[in-house]
Design a protein around this motif. Structure first.
Motif, PDB file in Angstrom:
ATOM      1  N   ARG A 113       0.861  -1.181   0.000  1.00  0.00           N
ATOM      2  CA  ARG A 113       0.000   0.000   0.000  1.00  0.00           C
ATOM      3  C   ARG A 113       0.900   1.234   0.000  1.00  0.00           C
ATOM      4  N   LEU A 114       0.716   2.089  -0.994  1.00  0.00           N
ATOM      5  CA  LEU A 114       1.614   3.231  -1.166  1.00  0.00           C
ATOM      6  C   LEU A 114       1.164   4.489  -0.437  1.00  0.00           C
ATOM      7  N   PHE A 115      -0.065   4.490   0.104  1.00  0.00           N
ATOM      8  CA  PHE A 115      -0.595   5.697   0.728  1.00  0.00           C
ATOM      9  C   PHE A 115      -1.733   5.322   1.660  1.00  0.00           C
ATOM     10  N   GLU A 116      -2.077   6.241   2.543  1.00  0.00           N
ATOM     11  CA  GLU A 116      -3.216   6.035   3.432  1.00  0.00           C
ATOM     12  C   GLU A 116      -4.501   6.196   2.628  1.00  0.00           C
ATOM     13  N   ILE A 117      -5.503   5.408   2.955  1.00  0.00           N
ATOM     14  CA  ILE A 117      -6.752   5.442   2.182  1.00  0.00           C
ATOM     15  C   ILE A 117      -7.872   6.189   2.885  1.00  0.00           C
ATOM     16  N   GLY A 118      -7.759   6.404   4.193  1.00  0.00           N
ATOM     17  CA  GLY A 118      -8.849   7.037   4.933  1.00  0.00           C
ATOM     18  C   GLY A 118     -10.066   6.132   4.951  1.00  0.00           C
ATOM     19  N   ALA A 119     -11.246   6.730   5.022  1.00  0.00           N
ATOM     20  CA  ALA A 119     -12.498   5.970   5.017  1.00  0.00           C
ATOM     21  C   ALA A 119     -12.769   5.455   3.607  1.00  0.00           C
ATOM     22  N   LEU A 120     -13.165   4.200   3.496  1.00  0.00           N
ATOM     23  CA  LEU A 120     -13.518   3.626   2.196  1.00  0.00           C
ATOM     24  C   LEU A 120     -15.018   3.796   2.004  1.00  0.00           C
ATOM     25  N   GLU A 121     -15.397   4.513   0.937  1.00  0.00           N
ATOM     26  CA  GLU A 121     -16.801   4.824   0.681  1.00  0.00           C
ATOM     27  C   GLU A 121     -17.202   4.362  -0.707  1.00  0.00           C
ATOM     28  N   PHE A 122     -18.437   3.855  -0.806  1.00  0.00           N
ATOM     29  CA  PHE A 122     -18.992   3.402  -2.083  1.00  0.00           C
ATOM     30  C   PHE A 122     -20.161   4.300  -2.447  1.00  0.00           C
ATOM     31  N   SER A 123     -20.258   4.671  -3.718  1.00  0.00           N
ATOM     32  CA  SER A 123     -21.403   5.450  -4.183  1.00  0.00           C
ATOM     33  C   SER A 123     -22.648   4.571  -4.155  1.00  0.00           C
ATOM     34  N   PRO A 157     -15.670  -4.582  -6.308  1.00  0.00           N
ATOM     35  CA  PRO A 157     -14.667  -3.569  -6.617  1.00  0.00           C
ATOM     36  C   PRO A 157     -13.340  -3.752  -5.898  1.00  0.00           C
ATOM     37  N   MET A 158     -13.223  -4.745  -5.033  1.00  0.00           N
ATOM     38  CA  MET A 158     -12.039  -4.827  -4.181  1.00  0.00           C
ATOM     39  C   MET A 158     -10.749  -5.116  -4.941  1.00  0.00           C
ATOM     40  N   ARG A 159     -10.804  -5.901  -6.002  1.00  0.00           N
ATOM     41  CA  ARG A 159      -9.553  -6.139  -6.743  1.00  0.00           C
ATOM     42  C   ARG A 159      -9.077  -4.855  -7.415  1.00  0.00           C
ATOM     43  N   PHE A 160      -9.989  -3.989  -7.803  1.00  0.00           N
ATOM     44  CA  PHE A 160      -9.617  -2.706  -8.397  1.00  0.00           C
ATOM     45  C   PHE A 160      -9.104  -1.756  -7.309  1.00  0.00           C
ATOM     46  N   PHE A 161      -9.737  -1.805  -6.152  1.00  0.00           N
ATOM     47  CA  PHE A 161      -9.280  -1.019  -5.006  1.00  0.00           C
ATOM     48  C   PHE A 161      -7.843  -1.409  -4.632  1.00  0.00           C
ATOM     49  N   GLU A 162      -7.560  -2.713  -4.634  1.00  0.00           N
ATOM     50  CA  GLU A 162      -6.204  -3.175  -4.325  1.00  0.00           C
ATOM     51  C   GLU A 162      -5.203  -2.669  -5.359  1.00  0.00           C
ATOM     52  N   ARG A 163      -5.593  -2.652  -6.624  1.00  0.00           N
ATOM     53  CA  ARG A 163      -4.712  -2.112  -7.674  1.00  0.00           C
ATOM     54  C   ARG A 163      -4.451  -0.637  -7.412  1.00  0.00           C
ATOM     55  N   HIS A 164      -5.494   0.108  -7.076  1.00  0.00           N
ATOM     56  CA  HIS A 164      -5.372   1.539  -6.774  1.00  0.00           C
ATOM     57  C   HIS A 164      -4.368   1.752  -5.648  1.00  0.00           C
ATOM     58  N   MET A 165      -4.480   0.970  -4.583  1.00  0.00           N
ATOM     59  CA  MET A 165      -3.587   1.114  -3.421  1.00  0.00           C
ATOM     60  C   MET A 165      -2.135   0.811  -3.766  1.00  0.00           C
ATOM     61  N   ARG A 201      -4.584  14.720  -4.871  1.00  0.00           N
ATOM     62  CA  ARG A 201      -5.617  13.696  -5.050  1.00  0.00           C
ATOM     63  C   ARG A 201      -5.147  12.633  -6.042  1.00  0.00           C
ATOM     64  N   LEU A 202      -5.533  11.389  -5.787  1.00  0.00           N
ATOM     65  CA  LEU A 202      -5.225  10.255  -6.658  1.00  0.00           C
ATOM     66  C   LEU A 202      -6.513   9.818  -7.346  1.00  0.00           C
ATOM     67  N   ASP A 203      -6.448   9.549  -8.645  1.00  0.00           N
ATOM     68  CA  ASP A 203      -7.650   9.254  -9.419  1.00  0.00           C
ATOM     69  C   ASP A 203      -7.365   8.111 -10.390  1.00  0.00           C
ATOM     70  N   SER A 204      -8.085   6.999 -10.227  1.00  0.00           N
ATOM     71  CA  SER A 204      -7.929   5.825 -11.081  1.00  0.00           C
ATOM     72  C   SER A 204      -9.225   5.550 -11.830  1.00  0.00           C
ATOM     73  N   PHE A 205      -9.092   4.825 -12.935  1.00  0.00           N
ATOM     74  CA  PHE A 205     -10.250   4.447 -13.738  1.00  0.00           C
ATOM     75  C   PHE A 205     -10.037   3.011 -14.209  1.00  0.00           C
ATOM     76  N   TYR A 206     -11.058   2.182 -14.019  1.00  0.00           N
ATOM     77  CA  TYR A 206     -10.946   0.771 -14.385  1.00  0.00           C
ATOM     78  C   TYR A 206     -12.151   0.339 -15.210  1.00  0.00           C
ATOM     79  N   VAL A 207     -11.868  -0.394 -16.278  1.00  0.00           N
ATOM     80  CA  VAL A 207     -12.921  -1.009 -17.076  1.00  0.00           C
ATOM     81  C   VAL A 207     -13.158  -2.391 -16.484  1.00  0.00           C
ATOM     82  N   VAL A 208     -14.347  -2.590 -15.933  1.00  0.00           N
ATOM     83  CA  VAL A 208     -14.698  -3.850 -15.287  1.00  0.00           C
ATOM     84  C   VAL A 208     -15.207  -4.836 -16.337  1.00  0.00           C
ATOM     85  N   THR A 209     -16.156  -4.384 -17.147  1.00  0.00           N
ATOM     86  CA  THR A 209     -16.668  -5.157 -18.281  1.00  0.00           C
ATOM     87  C   THR A 209     -16.877  -4.164 -19.428  1.00  0.00           C
TER      88      THR A 209
END
Length: 101
Positions: A13-23, A37-45, A69-77
């Protein structure tokens, strides 16, 4: 988990994540079993910013040092993508659908 395994996990983990929130949309898809979304969250971290342009990748890498701010984008399907962003103050990491961003 042994102390050694814990230390190895923390290094990823390269940085602190704070509270994890889902829309609302992400939460709904999770409840329907259509999104984990957790595998994408792990990639982000770990600093894998997903499907972003080179300049965004570089901007995120610089933000690891500068505290922006850090901003990632993932194509799930083919029909589903998610954005993950961590606030500059590292108080929260949010996982959202692009339409909710």
């Amino acid at each position: 988990m042994t102390s050694n395994q814990h230390d190895k996990h923390r290094r990823k983990r390269l940085f602190e994540i704070g509270a994890l929130e889902f829309s609302e949309g992400v939460e709904r898809l999770m409840n329907e079993g259509r999104l984990d979304p957790m595998r994408f969250f792990e990639r982000h971290m770990r600093g894998d910013w997903g499907n972003v342009a080179d300049y965004q990748w570089q901007q995120n890498n610089a933000a690891l040092e500068s505290g922006e701010r850090l901003d990632s984008f993932y194509v799930v399907t083919r029909d589903l993508s998610i954005r993950i962003f961590t606030e500059a103050d590292r108080s929260a990491t949010r996982i959202v659908l692009p339409s909710e961003y």
